[in-house]
Design an enzyme around this catalytic site. Structure first.
Site, mmCIF file in Angstrom:
data_model
loop_
_atom_site.group_PDB
_atom_site.id
_atom_site.type_symbol
_atom_site.label_atom_id
_atom_site.label_comp_id
_atom_site.label_asym_id
_atom_site.label_seq_id
_atom_site.Cartn_x
_atom_site.Cartn_y
_atom_site.Cartn_z
ATOM 1 C CD GLU A 96 -91.081 -7.886 2.524
ATOM 2 O OE1 GLU A 96 -90.162 -7.168 2.089
ATOM 3 O OE2 GLU A 96 -91.245 -9.058 2.204
ATOM 4 C CE1 TYR A 145 -110.992 -4.743 -16.962
ATOM 5 C CE2 TYR A 145 -110.037 -6.391 -15.515
ATOM 6 C CZ TYR A 145 -110.758 -5.226 -15.689
ATOM 7 O OH TYR A 145 -111.237 -4.561 -14.600
HETATM 8 ZN ZN ZN Z 1 -92.739 -10.464 0.902
#
Ligand code: ZN
Length: 235
Positions: A96, A145
């Protein structure tokens, strides 16, 4: 650390790299202990000068060790395909890596990137877009929030993990959105430091779990005026 081939830590010194390795490992163990990185999923990086330090391919966050972290140039280098190039002889970075590079390129303020396959965020990444005032993401505006911290939470289009197409989808969104979902995949968060990125990833997981808990149950979402006021406060 390995010198040469551009894979240096730039202006950050060896002490900074040692501290960064220790912090990445501690954070990886924390995320694993919280059940946010099933199996060998999830990867983290920090920016070190002109390089990034990234968890390796083929490991698990619960057992990664400091010496197994991979240094890679911030920019894609010509030659070996992304994911095939660690520092010479060193660990190979997560496949990645292009995602992390895309975020750092889009966000000069980012010093850390966290990518998780945490269960609720993955489920949210598979949802159709919500009818949300002023937004396109899959989660309704439920709590103030979450609106202030997570923003619209857009979804990068589906593409195969590790592909240039996935990185391109992230590149188009990351500059305006430090917190993203990747369609049918997981979450991607940028922060000014590792702790801040982890906080956002955990808050995203909680917001996604809340949305799933309310799915199909009559409930009250924030209205358009409330969301607009929160967005104005967020700046
Ligand atoms: Zn991934």
């Amino acid at each position: 650390m390995s010198a040469g081939d551009g894979r240096t830590a730039g202006e950050d010194g060896p002490g900074d790299e040692t501290r960064a390795r220790a912090a990445l490992v501690a954070t990886a163990r924390h995320l694993a202990s919280q059940g946010l990185s099933p199996g060998s999923s999830g990867n983290l990086s920090v920016r070190l000068g002109h390089a990034l330090l990234l968890t390796p391919t083929g490991s698990a966050l619960r057992r990664v060790r400091p010496e197994e972290l991979a240094l890679a140039p911030l920019g894609a280098a010509p030659g070996p395909a992304p994911g095939a190039s660690g520092a010479a002889g060193g660990p190979r970075p997560s496949k990645e890596l292009p995602l992390h590079r895309a975020v750092y390129a889009a966000r000069p303020d980012a010093r850390a990137v966290v990518h998780l396959h945490s269960p609720a965020a993955v489920a949210a990444s598979c949802l159709e877009p919500a009818r949300r005032p002023g937004g396109t993401g899959p989660l309704e505006a439920l709590t103030p929030y979450a609106v202030m911290r997570l923003g619209d939470l857009p979804v990068a289009p589906y593409a195969a993990p590790g592909s240039d197409a996935l990185a391109a989808g992230v590149a188009a969104l990351a500059g305006a959105h430090p917190v993203l979902l990747l369609a049918n995949h997981g979450s991607l968060v940028a922060g000014p430091d590792l702790d801040a990125a982890v906080d956002l990833a955990e808050e995203l997981e909680a917001a996604a779990a809340l949305a799933l808990a309310l799915h199909g149950v009559p409930h009250r979402a924030l209205g358009a005026a409330a969301v607009a006021a929160l967005r104005a406060r967020r700046g």
